[in-house]
Design a protein around this motif. Structure first.
Motif, short mmCIF file in Angstrom:
data_model
loop_
_atom_site.label_atom_id
_atom_site.label_comp_id
_atom_site.label_asym_id
_atom_site.label_seq_id
_atom_site.Cartn_x
_atom_site.Cartn_y
_atom_site.Cartn_z
N LEU A 75 48.89 21.63 -40.68
CA LEU A 75 48.03 20.58 -40.15
C LEU A 75 47.99 20.59 -38.63
CD1 LEU A 75 49.48 17.70 -42.37
CD2 LEU A 75 47.45 19.08 -42.84
N SER A 76 46.97 19.95 -38.06
CA SER A 76 46.87 19.76 -36.62
C SER A 76 46.59 18.31 -36.30
CB SER A 76 45.76 20.63 -36.04
OG SER A 76 45.61 20.36 -34.66
N PRO A 86 60.61 17.55 -46.97
CA PRO A 86 60.34 16.10 -46.99
C PRO A 86 58.85 15.78 -47.15
CG PRO A 86 61.62 16.74 -45.04
CD PRO A 86 61.21 18.00 -45.72
N GLY A 87 57.98 16.75 -46.96
CA GLY A 87 56.54 16.51 -47.09
C GLY A 87 55.80 17.80 -47.33
N VAL A 88 54.60 17.69 -47.91
CA VAL A 88 53.78 18.86 -48.20
C VAL A 88 53.03 19.32 -46.95
CG1 VAL A 88 51.76 19.63 -49.53
CG2 VAL A 88 53.54 18.30 -50.63
N GLY A 89 52.79 18.40 -46.01
CA GLY A 89 52.10 18.74 -44.77
C GLY A 89 53.10 19.13 -43.69
N PHE A 90 52.69 20.05 -42.81
CA PHE A 90 53.56 20.46 -41.71
C PHE A 90 52.72 20.68 -40.46
CE2 PHE A 90 56.06 23.34 -39.08
CZ PHE A 90 57.25 22.63 -39.04
N ASP A 106 49.78 27.43 -46.34
CA ASP A 106 50.91 28.35 -46.19
C ASP A 106 51.48 28.58 -47.59
OD1 ASP A 106 53.44 29.47 -45.96
OD2 ASP A 106 54.00 28.29 -44.21
N ASP A 107 51.09 29.69 -48.21
CA ASP A 107 51.47 29.92 -49.61
C ASP A 107 52.88 30.46 -49.77
OD1 ASP A 107 51.04 32.51 -48.77
OD2 ASP A 107 49.47 32.95 -50.25
N TRP A 108 53.59 30.71 -48.69
CA TRP A 108 55.01 31.09 -48.80
C TRP A 108 55.87 29.83 -48.90
CZ3 TRP A 108 57.99 34.81 -50.33
CH2 TRP A 108 59.36 34.75 -50.04
N GLU A 126 45.44 24.53 -52.99
CA GLU A 126 44.28 25.41 -53.09
C GLU A 126 42.97 24.63 -53.04
OE1 GLU A 126 45.38 27.67 -56.62
OE2 GLU A 126 45.85 29.41 -55.35
N SER A 127 43.02 23.33 -53.33
CA SER A 127 41.80 22.52 -53.32
C SER A 127 41.41 22.10 -51.90
CB SER A 127 41.98 21.26 -54.18
OG SER A 127 42.79 20.30 -53.49
#
Length: 194
Positions: free
Chosen positions: A99-100, A55-59, A91-93, A21-22
């Motif tokens: 990311l791009s 495996p990671g918070v970013g996608f 993506d809160d689901w 959220e930050s």
């Protein structure tokens, strides 16, 4: 817990929720490629918490990896590689930062449009024949459509009556649509009626 909740809710993952959220749209995040899937790439963010399931918070989805069409994700990144990406959305689901990678690289279509005004004559290679026209590659990663009506000065019913795949032809740029990333070309305007 409500019936619509799942294991990634706010109460069981408060640190992850607070971190995501930050984040602000357009912010640059760095991390390492943690896993490659056919649908995209997981990124372990340098300043983010671990993810409970992934495996990671970013996608990064496949279209956000590159401005060019790619056959395999491995053409662009490999596991363990450090990357800098632009944050697109939370993506809160799935509790992940979408990311791009391509957003931080120059858009070849924009660069092409900036240096190629309508009316420019170009050389290109026919890449695909369709009932309504042909696609022609005029620069690396840049293809445009020559509509059936723009192939010749006299009407034709089939593109293959005029050109074949891999033919080198001269075309004229007739329209550049930046929003839809479409390029319209004309073969007939490149060769005066004879």
């Amino acid at each position: 817990m409500t019936s619509g909740a799942h294991s990634l809710d706010r109460t069981t993952n408060p640190e992850l929720w607070a971190y995501l959220e930050s984040l602000r749209v357009g912010e640059i995040l760095t991390g390492k490629v943690a896993a490659i899937e056919r649908f995209g790439v997981f990124v372990a963010l340098d300043d983010g918490p671990a993810h409970p399931l992934f495996p990671g918070v970013g996608f990064i989805t496949v279209p956000e990896l590159s401005w060019h069409r790619i056959e395999a994700v491995e053409e662009v990144v490999e596991v363990g590689q450090s990357v800098a990406c632009e944050f697109l959305q939370f993506d809160d689901w799935n509790l992940e930062a979408r990311l791009s990678l391509r957003a931080l690289r120059p858009d070849p279509f924009q660069e092409f449009a900036d240096r190629t005004p309508v009316g420019t004559r170009l050389a290109g290679r026919v890449t695909k024949l369709l009932p309504f026209g042909v696609f022609v590659r005029v620069a690396d990663g840049i293809e445009g459509l020559v509509h059936l009506t723009e192939l010749t000065w006299t009407p034709v019913e089939n593109p293959e009556d005029v050109v074949r795949v891999d033919d080198e032809i001269a075309v004229v740029v007739t329209e550049i649509d930046l929003e839809r990333r479409r390029l319209a070309l004309s073969l007939r305007q490149a060769s005066p009626p004879g």
